[in-house]
Scaffold this active site. Structure first.
Site, PDB file in Angstrom:
ATOM      1  N   THR A  41       0.836  -1.213   0.000  1.00 12.31           N
ATOM      2  CA  THR A  41       0.000   0.000   0.000  1.00 12.31           C
ATOM      3  C   THR A  41       0.871   1.262   0.000  1.00 12.31           C
ATOM      4  OG1 THR A  41      -1.752  -1.150   1.180  1.00 12.31           O
ATOM      5  CG2 THR A  41      -1.814   1.240   1.263  1.00 12.31           C
TER       6      THR A  41
ATOM      7  N   LYS B 134       5.698   2.064  12.947  1.00 11.85           N
ATOM      8  CA  LYS B 134       5.569   2.431  14.373  1.00 11.85           C
ATOM      9  C   LYS B 134       5.773   1.252  15.292  1.00 11.85           C
ATOM     10  CE  LYS B 134       1.567   1.545  12.334  1.00 11.85           C
ATOM     11  NZ  LYS B 134       0.965   1.994  11.103  1.00 11.85           N
TER      12      LYS B 134
ATOM     13  N   VAL C 192       3.330   7.937  12.424  1.00 13.63           N
ATOM     14  CA  VAL C 192       2.193   8.356  13.260  1.00 13.63           C
ATOM     15  C   VAL C 192       1.249   9.234  12.445  1.00 13.63           C
ATOM     16  CG1 VAL C 192       1.471   9.528  15.379  1.00 13.63           C
ATOM     17  CG2 VAL C 192       3.654   8.324  15.316  1.00 13.63           C
TER      18      VAL C 192
ATOM     19  N   GLY D 125      -0.332   8.946   9.516  1.00 10.77           N
ATOM     20  CA  GLY D 125      -0.274   9.035   8.049  1.00 10.77           C
ATOM     21  C   GLY D 125       0.249  10.353   7.540  1.00 10.77           C
TER      22      GLY D 125
ATOM     23  N   ILE E  31      -0.511  13.471   8.319  1.00  8.01           N
ATOM     24  CA  ILE E  31      -0.488  14.664   9.198  1.00  8.01           C
ATOM     25  C   ILE E  31       0.933  14.869   9.728  1.00  8.01           C
ATOM     26  CG2 ILE E  31      -1.439  15.739  11.270  1.00  8.01           C
ATOM     27  CD1 ILE E  31      -3.791  13.751  11.108  1.00  8.01           C
TER      28      ILE E  31
ATOM     29  N   GLY F  11      -6.770  -0.790   2.186  1.00  8.72           N
ATOM     30  CA  GLY F  11      -5.338  -0.694   2.508  1.00  8.72           C
ATOM     31  C   GLY F  11      -5.035   0.050   3.794  1.00  8.72           C
TER      32      GLY F  11
ATOM     33  N   GLU G  58      -3.435  -2.920   9.240  1.00  9.25           N
ATOM     34  CA  GLU G  58      -2.146  -3.600   9.304  1.00  9.25           C
ATOM     35  C   GLU G  58      -2.285  -5.008   8.714  1.00  9.25           C
ATOM     36  OE1 GLU G  58       0.765  -2.021  10.505  1.00  9.25           O
ATOM     37  OE2 GLU G  58      -0.672  -0.415  10.246  1.00  9.25           O
TER      38      GLU G  58
ATOM     39  N   LYS H  61       1.738   4.360  18.463  1.00  7.50           N
ATOM     40  CA  LYS H  61       1.843   5.754  17.996  1.00  7.50           C
ATOM     41  C   LYS H  61       1.869   6.717  19.185  1.00  7.50           C
ATOM     42  CE  LYS H  61      -0.544   4.704  13.672  1.00  7.50           C
ATOM     43  NZ  LYS H  61      -1.871   4.462  13.105  1.00  7.50           N
TER      44      LYS H  61
ATOM     45  N   GLY I 124      -3.629   5.141   4.481  1.00  8.14           N
ATOM     46  CA  GLY I 124      -3.873   5.116   3.041  1.00  8.14           C
ATOM     47  C   GLY I 124      -2.595   5.368   2.262  1.00  8.14           C
TER      48      GLY I 124
END
Ligand code: NAP
Ligand code: HSE
Length: 324
Positions: free
Chosen positions: A13, A103, A130, A132, A134, A185, A188, A203, A298
């Site tokens: 992914t 992570k 942590v 994605g 952001i 996707g 985990e 995280k 994602g």
């Protein structure tokens, strides 16, 4: 123009997203940052799998061949602890910078890996580990370096939030919502890490260490694996929503962490966070409360965080402090 060669470990992914995003942004990055980033080799488990648009000559099933190939940066997007840990340790020992979204590995062995990186004068980029897309790691390391953080609280797992949203909005059963999250996707490879709460806890540990230091005095972890439609409907009847919330705050002797399912009133800022989005509310003593929100899982959002670390290291390859 400096050429930066990437050894990419993993083309699932996030790895596939990284290849696609780099293809799209490579010229812009050349112009903006003065570096030409190219993927030289790609590690996969199954080299025969169809991966349209990628030159098959790039694929290898030998991690050692790729790690020892002299690439400038090793990007680890394999996941898990054992193989990924061995790959990262070898890359650092070879004097290669590492970028990872892992992570689980950082929560388990981060201190050792950062110390190894420091000894070998290389860096580890971990923005994608942590939340994605952001940029919360950069915010805590740089943007908020001047303030004392009092607490961190938020939604740190995209799969859990996606499942709770589908149950709430589409009346899906838990198993059907989880299947959808896997198809998209977000989950985990072992989804019990998501729904059991461990992924959010990993995280939270990473964020907590950046904000408060390593001393965790209490840690409580609950997931959403046993959430039912009745629970979601009862919350809705009370004008509330169910959310999976992680919280870290200062306590006597260190930091206290909690990962748990909570019913929030519909006007709560975290109640409006839907689908695979994440949100983190950071409270600083000087700046007060800030909320960061965006896609927490994602392919492309996570790849954007990976690529940001690659660009940062490629632009300043001689800056070798790991955590600053
Ligand atoms: P994934 O879709 O399962 O992809 C894993 C890739 O690694 C696949 O290409 C697989 O090869 C390869 N691989 C796995 N084990 C291997 C081994 N032992 N030797 C060689 N190749 C191996 O995983 P992902 O979702 O991209 O996640 C990758 C990492 O990013 C994980 O640490 C995850 O926690 C993290 N992450 C994921 C997301 C997300 O939204 N998915 C977001 C943030 C962070 P094949 O393709 O041949 O099977
Ligand atoms: N499985 C993780 C999640 C991927 O759903 O949040 C992003 O770290």
């Amino acid at each position: 123009m400096r050429r930066i060669n990437i050894g990419l470990l993993g083309c699932g992914t996030v790895g596939r997203g990284f290849v696609d995003l780099l293809a799209r942004e490579r010229e812009r990055i050349r112009g903006r940052d003065g570096v030409d980033i190219a993927v030289r080799r790609i590690l996969v488990r199954d080299a025969g799998k169809s991966r349209p648009g990628i030159d098959p000559a790039l694929f290898s099933t030998s991690a050692i061949d790729i790690i020892d190939d002299g690439c400038d940066i090793i990007v680890e997007l394999v996941g898990g602890i054992h193989s990924a840990g061995a790959f990262v340790r070898r890359a650092l020992a070879n004097g290669r910078h590492v970028v990872t979204a892992n992570k689980a590995l950082l929560a388990e062995a981060g201190r050792e890996l950062f110390a190894t990186a420091e000894r070998n004068h290389v860096r580890i980029g971990f923005e994608a580990s942590v939340c994605g897309g952001i940029p919360i790691i950069r915010a805590l390391r740089h943007g908020l370096a001047g303030d004392r953080i009092e607490s961190i609280s938020g939604i740190l797992n995209g799969t859990c939030n996606y499942i709770l949203t589908r149950m709430e909005q589409d009346d899906l059963e838990f198993d059907d919502a989880l299947r959808l999250a896997q198809e998209r996707g977000f989950a985990e490879a072992d989804p019990s890490l998501d729904v059991g709460g461990d992924d959010a806890a990993q995280k939270l540990r990473i964020l907590g260490e950046l904000a408060f230091g390593p001393q965790v005095v209490r840690m409580r972890v609950h997931g959403i694996a046993d959430v039912t439609r009745a629970e979601v409907e009862q919350a809705r009847a009370r004008r509330g929503v169910v959310r999976h919330v992680a919280t870290a705050r200062r306590a006597a002797g260190g930091v206290e962490m909690r990962v748990e399912r909570r019913e929030l009133p519909e006007f709560h800022p975290l109640a409006a966070v839907r689908d695979e989005n994440n949100a983190i509310v950071v409270r600083g003593r000087a700046v007060g409360e800030m909320m960061f929100q965006g896609k927490g899982a994602g392919s492309l959002p996570t790849a954007a965080a990976v690529l940001s670390d690659v660009i940062e290291i490629a632009s300043e390859p001689n800056r070798t402090r790991v955590l600053t």
